[in-house]
Enzyme design. Structure first.
Site, PDB file in Angstrom:
ATOM      1  CB  SER A 143     -33.823   4.860 -78.751  1.00  0.00           C
ATOM      2  OG  SER A 143     -33.660   5.692 -77.534  1.00  0.00           O
ATOM      3  CE1 TYR A 156     -29.716   6.136 -81.988  1.00  0.00           C
ATOM      4  CE2 TYR A 156     -30.187   7.404 -79.839  1.00  0.00           C
ATOM      5  CZ  TYR A 156     -29.979   6.312 -80.619  1.00  0.00           C
ATOM      6  OH  TYR A 156     -30.102   5.136 -79.836  1.00  0.00           O
TER       7      TYR A 156
HETATM    8  P1  NAP Z   1     -22.563  -0.136 -79.426  1.00  0.00           P
HETATM    9  O1  NAP Z   1     -21.859  -1.077 -78.414  1.00  0.00           O
HETATM   10  O2  NAP Z   1     -21.713   0.567 -79.904  1.00  0.00           O
HETATM   11  O3  NAP Z   1     -22.871  -1.379 -80.288  1.00  0.00           O
HETATM   12  C1  NAP Z   1     -23.299  -1.132 -81.569  1.00  0.00           C
HETATM   13  C2  NAP Z   1     -22.969  -2.202 -82.766  1.00  0.00           C
HETATM   14  O4  NAP Z   1     -23.332  -1.933 -83.971  1.00  0.00           O
HETATM   15  C3  NAP Z   1     -21.755  -2.947 -82.604  1.00  0.00           C
HETATM   16  O5  NAP Z   1     -21.550  -4.336 -82.540  1.00  0.00           O
HETATM   17  C4  NAP Z   1     -21.037  -2.284 -83.909  1.00  0.00           C
HETATM   18  O6  NAP Z   1     -20.108  -3.394 -84.293  1.00  0.00           O
HETATM   19  C5  NAP Z   1     -22.390  -2.355 -84.785  1.00  0.00           C
HETATM   20  N1  NAP Z   1     -22.224  -1.379 -85.707  1.00  0.00           N
HETATM   21  C6  NAP Z   1     -22.054  -0.075 -85.955  1.00  0.00           C
HETATM   22  N2  NAP Z   1     -21.835   0.404 -87.206  1.00  0.00           N
HETATM   23  C7  NAP Z   1     -22.021  -0.500 -88.046  1.00  0.00           C
HETATM   24  C8  NAP Z   1     -22.046  -0.841 -89.265  1.00  0.00           C
HETATM   25  N3  NAP Z   1     -21.990   0.273 -90.048  1.00  0.00           N
HETATM   26  N4  NAP Z   1     -22.425  -2.091 -89.836  1.00  0.00           N
HETATM   27  C9  NAP Z   1     -22.366  -3.085 -89.073  1.00  0.00           C
HETATM   28  N5  NAP Z   1     -22.356  -3.233 -87.644  1.00  0.00           N
HETATM   29  C10 NAP Z   1     -22.251  -1.726 -87.315  1.00  0.00           C
HETATM   30  O7  NAP Z   1     -23.936   0.208 -78.757  1.00  0.00           O
HETATM   31  P2  NAP Z   1     -25.453  -0.521 -78.273  1.00  0.00           P
HETATM   32  O8  NAP Z   1     -25.623   0.336 -76.885  1.00  0.00           O
HETATM   33  O9  NAP Z   1     -25.006  -1.902 -77.917  1.00  0.00           O
HETATM   34  O10 NAP Z   1     -26.316  -0.219 -79.488  1.00  0.00           O
HETATM   35  C11 NAP Z   1     -27.047  -1.138 -79.941  1.00  0.00           C
HETATM   36  C12 NAP Z   1     -28.407  -0.732 -80.298  1.00  0.00           C
HETATM   37  O11 NAP Z   1     -29.097  -0.114 -79.169  1.00  0.00           O
HETATM   38  C13 NAP Z   1     -28.325   0.408 -81.273  1.00  0.00           C
HETATM   39  O12 NAP Z   1     -29.408   0.621 -82.264  1.00  0.00           O
HETATM   40  C14 NAP Z   1     -28.693   1.884 -80.390  1.00  0.00           C
HETATM   41  O13 NAP Z   1     -28.989   2.995 -81.102  1.00  0.00           O
HETATM   42  C15 NAP Z   1     -29.427   1.162 -79.435  1.00  0.00           C
HETATM   43  N6  NAP Z   1     -29.588   1.859 -78.080  1.00  0.00           N
HETATM   44  C16 NAP Z   1     -28.444   2.031 -77.371  1.00  0.00           C
HETATM   45  C17 NAP Z   1     -28.702   2.458 -76.178  1.00  0.00           C
HETATM   46  C18 NAP Z   1     -27.376   2.872 -75.040  1.00  0.00           C
HETATM   47  O14 NAP Z   1     -27.758   3.796 -74.159  1.00  0.00           O
HETATM   48  N7  NAP Z   1     -26.450   1.915 -75.377  1.00  0.00           N
HETATM   49  C19 NAP Z   1     -29.943   3.083 -75.746  1.00  0.00           C
HETATM   50  C20 NAP Z   1     -31.157   3.061 -76.542  1.00  0.00           C
HETATM   51  C21 NAP Z   1     -30.747   2.358 -77.775  1.00  0.00           C
HETATM   52  P3  NAP Z   1     -18.720  -2.942 -85.196  1.00  0.00           P
HETATM   53  O15 NAP Z   1     -18.408  -1.505 -84.752  1.00  0.00           O
HETATM   54  O16 NAP Z   1     -17.905  -4.119 -85.163  1.00  0.00           O
HETATM   55  O17 NAP Z   1     -19.284  -2.680 -86.560  1.00  0.00           O
END
Ligand code: NAP
Length: 270
Positions: A143, A156
């Site tokens: 991130s 985080y």
């Molecule tokens: P998201 O839509 O909330 O997706 C998170 C994914 O992780 C979901 O598929 C969730 O699926 C899975 N997950 C959560 N807890 C889990 C667990 N305990 N075991 C297995 N799977 C789990 O968020 P996203 O934005 O796509 O995030 C993906 C990555 O991008 C993360 O690492 C986040 O830190 C990073 N990121 C996001 C942003 C942003 O602004 N969105 C910015 C920078 C970095 P289930 O709930 O089905 O388990």
């Protein structure tokens, strides 16, 4: 670059929603069979069926909570034993926005379990297979908070700094063995992340800082194709990152010396 040549199998964590779901779609279109991992089995199955219908690729799913030791070990075993695996996308993660003093320490520990421990164990499980192949790909989703720790929650930011440092070290270790690694540093991306991080929705953020997940992933894969180790999808000038990284590396010769710096010797004798 897009190809329909079979690329082996990519295991993607957090593939039920958001960024991971888009990676699944894009890697299938690039010729990968997939193993999709997340907790929500129904969403994974729906997504898998959609991808197979659109691309004809084989898509397996593993419903696993990666903060649960037994579930995590099962995914590690698949990474160790499935010789078709050529790529790992460590994407599952969650964030937080409250300061430390207002946070639940058990939630933060869970965040470290998922964002750091699971990512490390899964990487460790796949590396011997990739080394044996003499090729392969590891994409780690970090991130921008890795380089801007004053934003959001400090734990985080710490987990995402770990992902960046770990990936830089992996590159050093694995690129001579033919393995490509990439750290992706997304800015705010329009996914359910923001609801889960406690601020309601990405719609509550200024629109000019929020990138759609599809654009973020396509940019990251373009960065991968350009050979980047670190991709910051929003950054207009890649030279800005290269300068920052060069400044870090320039510290190298002075980071470990026989004597303390003069200013500290003076302070000690004052
Ligand atoms: P998201 O839509 O909330 O997706 C998170 C994914 O992780 C979901 O598929 C969730 O699926 C899975 N997950 C959560 N807890 C889990 C667990 N305990 N075991 C297995 N799977 C789990 O968020 P996203 O934005 O796509 O995030 C993906 C990555 O991008 C993360 O690492 C986040 O830190 C990073 N990121 C996001 C942003 C942003 O602004 N969105 C910015 C920078 C970095 P289930 O709930 O089905 O388990």
């Amino acid at each position: 670059m897009s190809t329909t040549t079979h690329q082996g199998t990519a295991l993607i964590t957090g593939a039920s929603t958001g960024i991971g779901a888009v990676y699944a779609d894009r890697l299938a279109r690039r010729g990968y069979d997939l193993i999709l991992v997340a907790r929500d089995a129904a969403k994974l199955a729906e997504h898998a069926a959609r991808i197979t219908a659109a691309t004809g690729r084989r898509v397996d799913t593993i419903a696993a909570d990666l903060t649960n030791k037994a579930d995590l070990r099962a995914v590690e075993a698949r990474l160790r034993e499935d010789r078709s695996i050529t790529a790992l996308v460590n994407n599952a993660g969650f964030g937080a926005t409250k300061p430390l003093a207002d946070s639940d320490i058990d939630d933060l520990e869970k965040m470290i379990d998922l964002n750091v421990t699971a990512l490390t164990r899964l990487t460790s499980a796949v590396v011997p297979t990739l080394v044996a192949h003499g090729s392969g790909t590891i994409i780690n989703i970090s991130s921008i908070v890795a380089v801007a720790p004053e934003l959001l929650n400090g734990t985080y930011a710490g987990t995402k700094s770990y992902v960046l440092a770990f990936t830089q070290s992996l590159h050093h270790e694995l690129s001579p063995k033919g393995i490509r690694v990439q750290a992706v540093l997304p800015g705010a991306t329009g996914t359910p992340f923001w609801e889960r991080a406690g601020i309601g929705s990405a719609d509550n953020l200024p629109a000019e800082i929020v990138m759609p997940a599809e654009e973020m992933v396509d940019a990251s894969l373009a960065g991968f194709d350009l050979g980047e180790l670190v991709t910051i999808p929003s950054l207009p000038d890649a030279a800005d990152w290269e300068r920052a990284d060069s400044a870090r590396k320039a510290l190298g010769p002075n980071l470990s010396r026989r004597s303390a710096a003069t200013r500290y010797q003076q302070a000690a004798t004052a």
